[in-house]
Design an enzyme around this catalytic site. Structure first.
Site, mmCIF file in Angstrom:
data_model
loop_
_atom_site.group_PDB
_atom_site.id
_atom_site.type_symbol
_atom_site.label_atom_id
_atom_site.label_comp_id
_atom_site.label_asym_id
_atom_site.label_seq_id
_atom_site.Cartn_x
_atom_site.Cartn_y
_atom_site.Cartn_z
ATOM 1 N N GLU A 1 0.799 -1.238 0.000
ATOM 2 C CA GLU A 1 0.000 0.000 0.000
ATOM 3 C C GLU A 1 0.830 1.286 0.000
ATOM 4 O O GLU A 1 0.568 2.205 0.762
ATOM 5 C CB GLU A 1 -0.960 -0.004 1.196
ATOM 6 C CG GLU A 1 -1.896 -1.198 1.170
ATOM 7 C CD GLU A 1 -2.823 -1.288 2.386
ATOM 8 O OE1 GLU A 1 -2.867 -0.334 3.186
ATOM 9 O OE2 GLU A 1 -3.501 -2.317 2.522
ATOM 10 N N ASN B 1 1.960 -5.140 -3.198
ATOM 11 C CA ASN B 1 0.553 -5.433 -2.901
ATOM 12 C C ASN B 1 -0.208 -4.142 -2.602
ATOM 13 O O ASN B 1 0.290 -3.280 -1.869
ATOM 14 C CB ASN B 1 0.532 -6.340 -1.652
ATOM 15 C CG ASN B 1 -0.825 -6.915 -1.339
ATOM 16 O OD1 ASN B 1 -1.481 -7.476 -2.209
ATOM 17 N ND2 ASN B 1 -1.266 -6.781 -0.086
ATOM 18 N N HIS C 1 -10.644 -5.833 -2.132
ATOM 19 C CA HIS C 1 -11.706 -5.629 -1.134
ATOM 20 C C HIS C 1 -12.848 -4.930 -1.884
ATOM 21 O O HIS C 1 -12.758 -3.748 -2.196
ATOM 22 C CB HIS C 1 -11.198 -4.756 0.019
ATOM 23 C CG HIS C 1 -10.096 -5.407 0.795
ATOM 24 N ND1 HIS C 1 -10.286 -6.559 1.522
ATOM 25 C CD2 HIS C 1 -8.791 -5.081 0.953
ATOM 26 C CE1 HIS C 1 -9.135 -6.911 2.102
ATOM 27 N NE2 HIS C 1 -8.213 -6.028 1.768
ATOM 28 N N GLU D 1 -6.351 -10.473 -1.137
ATOM 29 C CA GLU D 1 -7.132 -10.224 0.086
ATOM 30 C C GLU D 1 -8.616 -10.165 -0.244
ATOM 31 O O GLU D 1 -9.360 -9.343 0.307
ATOM 32 C CB GLU D 1 -6.693 -8.917 0.762
ATOM 33 C CG GLU D 1 -5.213 -8.875 1.087
ATOM 34 C CD GLU D 1 -4.783 -7.616 1.832
ATOM 35 O OE1 GLU D 1 -5.657 -6.873 2.350
ATOM 36 O OE2 GLU D 1 -3.564 -7.372 1.893
ATOM 37 N N ASP E 1 -12.408 -10.079 -0.548
ATOM 38 C CA ASP E 1 -13.676 -10.170 0.182
ATOM 39 C C ASP E 1 -14.664 -9.273 -0.544
ATOM 40 O O ASP E 1 -14.280 -8.263 -1.131
ATOM 41 C CB ASP E 1 -13.557 -9.848 1.682
ATOM 42 C CG ASP E 1 -12.837 -8.555 2.009
ATOM 43 O OD1 ASP E 1 -12.707 -7.691 1.127
ATOM 44 O OD2 ASP E 1 -12.415 -8.399 3.167
HETATM 45 O O1 G2I Z 1 -7.449 -3.554 6.519
HETATM 46 C C1 G2I Z 1 -7.642 -4.723 5.791
HETATM 47 C C2 G2I Z 1 -6.350 -5.184 5.154
HETATM 48 C C3 G2I Z 1 -5.905 -4.191 4.108
HETATM 49 N N1 G2I Z 1 -4.713 -4.622 3.435
HETATM 50 C C4 G2I Z 1 -3.607 -4.991 4.302
HETATM 51 C C5 G2I Z 1 -4.042 -5.943 5.383
HETATM 52 O O2 G2I Z 1 -2.962 -6.217 6.261
HETATM 53 C C6 G2I Z 1 -5.214 -5.415 6.154
HETATM 54 O O3 G2I Z 1 -5.529 -6.357 7.171
HETATM 55 C C7 G2I Z 1 -6.073 -5.847 8.353
HETATM 56 C C8 G2I Z 1 -6.380 -7.002 9.280
HETATM 57 O O4 G2I Z 1 -7.362 -7.801 8.678
HETATM 58 C C9 G2I Z 1 -6.923 -6.479 10.604
HETATM 59 O O5 G2I Z 1 -7.050 -7.553 11.543
HETATM 60 O O6 G2I Z 1 -5.160 -4.987 8.946
HETATM 61 C C10 G2I Z 1 -5.714 -4.370 10.093
HETATM 62 C C11 G2I Z 1 -4.765 -3.302 10.612
HETATM 63 O O7 G2I Z 1 -4.677 -2.263 9.706
HETATM 64 C C12 G2I Z 1 -5.975 -5.426 11.166
HETATM 65 O O8 G2I Z 1 -6.618 -4.845 12.279
HETATM 66 C C13 G2I Z 1 -5.914 -4.885 13.477
HETATM 67 C C14 G2I Z 1 -6.608 -3.955 14.457
HETATM 68 O O9 G2I Z 1 -6.609 -2.656 13.906
HETATM 69 C C15 G2I Z 1 -5.867 -3.976 15.756
HETATM 70 O O10 G2I Z 1 -6.556 -3.191 16.691
HETATM 71 C C16 G2I Z 1 -5.708 -5.387 16.266
HETATM 72 O O11 G2I Z 1 -4.880 -5.400 17.414
HETATM 73 O O12 G2I Z 1 -5.862 -6.196 14.008
HETATM 74 C C17 G2I Z 1 -5.066 -6.255 15.172
HETATM 75 C C18 G2I Z 1 -4.918 -7.725 15.596
HETATM 76 O O13 G2I Z 1 -6.172 -8.298 15.809
#
Ligand code: G2I
Length: 460
Positions: A161, A203, A239, A266, A268
């Site tokens: 990103e 990515n 997404h 990714e 969805d």
């Molecule tokens: O935002 C969706 C995805 C966009 N592209 C890059 C990916 O890496 C990203 O994944 C998401 C995860 O699915 C989430 O699970 O990235 C987020 C962070 O930007 C993740 O969220 C984080 C929460 O913000 C935190 O509070 C939490 O501690 O997940 C962490 C672990 O559960």
């Protein structure tokens, strides 16, 4: 009248019905091809179907049951990110990432590494750095993490990103970007040096059609390829709501034409046309020869980061949704392309029912096989290249000898006879025919050593 078909597919089954209706007997040899899981169905097209998973959920048997059954590529949703792997400067902790890695490898699945550098989910200490100090910390991070996972990762999202939304195709402002525009290529070079066998990907999201942002990335990839910066693949997060834009496949194809693989990383899809949207994405990947696989970003709707949008393939109880069936059917209908084709090959999608005859026989002939290995202490991934001799092939078999103590845990683009000792690998339907001097690839993964596989090839 007796007919013999050497090619079995939905098409062959259709012709069976037609032949029966005409009072003819059709003898079909081989195995029918409709697979019952996403991973197996994708593997029949030479591709993978993966999911992002969370280490904290592995104790949930419904979750882990679906993961083990359906997917053959795994991404760590958060556990391999910078804030998870280097909480303190130069203090590396691979606990969560290794749990995901081992869960995948022990179950015969491959792993996409996500992500070495990103402006989000940086540890606090890195957020506070700038200039050459941040640059060297970032490159050290890439080197250390890629070295820890060396030989075990199919593809790394080296940089995630880095392009802006609505900035005419320019870079996103970030602490990393402010270290100099060359931070991305520096990261790719460091990753290549640390793990020469991993595919290295860029990515991003909102890159699903031909737009200013995707064109900015396209120009970067073209520049990297022209200057020899090591880049192997581009990830399209996808997404989406309802489905992809109409030029989704065209966009994937233009990147593939630059000589990189493309992957849906990714996926969805929210919205009322979800099932259709999933089918459209799947068919687009199948129609692009360098689209090597699809990963969904989570397992059940309750696991999704898109709370309340229910964008995944399984409902919160773990039941298959209509979207699941639509993906499985699209995969089983197959494509006309196989990964590993020429960069930029122009492709079209046709359903197998349009072909009711056995493909032209390119002739029998001899062949050679060579293997390239991604091996680590305790396991390996073997990629085998089958090259046809001067008269081409219409069916092939490769024999390998596994050392004692080695067991095959998974394979793709082939059907194998056995998991230990001498294993004979046969072509599947779509890679049966190999033209004179042309090649096709298949692979397998195992636990144990990989010395002396010495593959030999024979026409079949
Ligand atoms: O935002 C969706 C995805 C966009 N592209 C890059 C990916 O890496 C990203 O994944 C998401 C995860 O699915 C989430 O699970 O990235 C987020 C962070 O930007 C993740 O969220 C984080 C929460 O913000 C935190 O509070 C939490 O501690 O997940 C962490 C672990 O559960």
């Amino acid at each position: 009248m007796k007919l013999t078909s050497r090619s079995v597919s939905l098409a062959a089954m259709v012709s069976t019905v037609l032949a029966s209706a005409l009072g003819a007997t059709l003898i079909v040899t081989g195995t029918a091809s409709a697979a019952t899981t996403l991973g197996a169905a994708a593997a029949q097209t030479g591709r993978y179907f993966g999911a992002a998973i969370a280490a904290g959920k592995l104790g949930d048997s419904t979750y882990t049951g679906i993961v083990n059954r359906e997917f053959n590529m795994i991404t760590a949703e958060n556990e391999m990110k910078w804030d998870a792997t280097e909480r303190g400067r130069n203090q590396f902790d691979y606990t969560g990432g290794d749990r995901i890695l081992n869960q995948a490898l022990n179950n015969g699945k491959r792993v996409r590494g996500h992500a070495l550098l990103w402006h989000q989910q940086q540890p606090g200490w890195a957020q506070g750095l700038s200039g050459s100090d941040l640059r060297s910390a970032a490159i050290n991070h890439v080197t250390q993490v890629a070295t820890h996972y060396k030989g075990k990762i199919y593809a790394w999202d080296v940089v995630n990103e880095a392009f802006a939304d609505g900035n005419g195709g320019g870079r996103r402002d970030s602490n990393l970007q402010r270290t100099g525009n060359d931070w991305i290529e520096a990261a790719f070079r460091a990753a290549r040096a640390a793990d020469p066998n991993a595919k290295l990907c860029y990515n991003d999201y909102n890159t699903d059609g031909v737009n200013a942002k995707s064109t900015g990335i396209y120009n970067m990839v073209r520049d990297f390829k022209s200057r020899g910066v090591p880049i192997d693949c581009v990830g399209f997060q996808s997404h989406l709501t309802n489905g992809p834009p109409g030029d989704y496949q065209t966009n994937l194809q233009r990147f593939a034409a630059l000589g990189v693989d493309v992957q849906i990383t990714e996926l969805d899809i929210a919205g009322s046309s979800q099932a259709n949207g999933y089918a459209t994405v799947t068919k687009a990947c199948l129609a692009v020869s360098r689209c090597t696989g699809i990963t969904v970003w989570g397992v059940r709707d309750s696991d999704s980061w898109r709370t309340g949008e229910n964008p995944l393939l399984f409902d919160s109880n773990g039941n298959k949704k209509a979207a699941y069936t639509s993906v499985l059917n699209a995969l089983n209908a197959g494509g006309t392309t196989v990964p590993g084709g020429d960069p930029g090959t122009t492709t079209t999608t046709t359903t197998t029912t349009t072909t009711t005859t056995t493909p032209p026989d390119p002739g029998s002939g001899d062949c050679t096989a060579s293997v390239s290995l991604n091996a680590w202490n305790g396991g390996f991934v073997a990629t085998v290249k089958v090259t046809a001799g001067s008269s081409g092939l219409n069916g092939w078999k490769v024999t390998t000898s596994l050392p004692s103590g080695t067991t095959v845990t998974g394979s793709w683009s082939t059907s194998g006879s056995g998991t230990t000792g001498t294993v004979v690998w046969s072509n599947v339907d779509y890679n049966r025919a190999v033209g004179a001097g042309q090649s096709t690839e298949f692979g397998f993964q195992g636990t144990g050593g990989s010395d002396g596989l010495s593959p030999t090839c024979a026409a079949a």
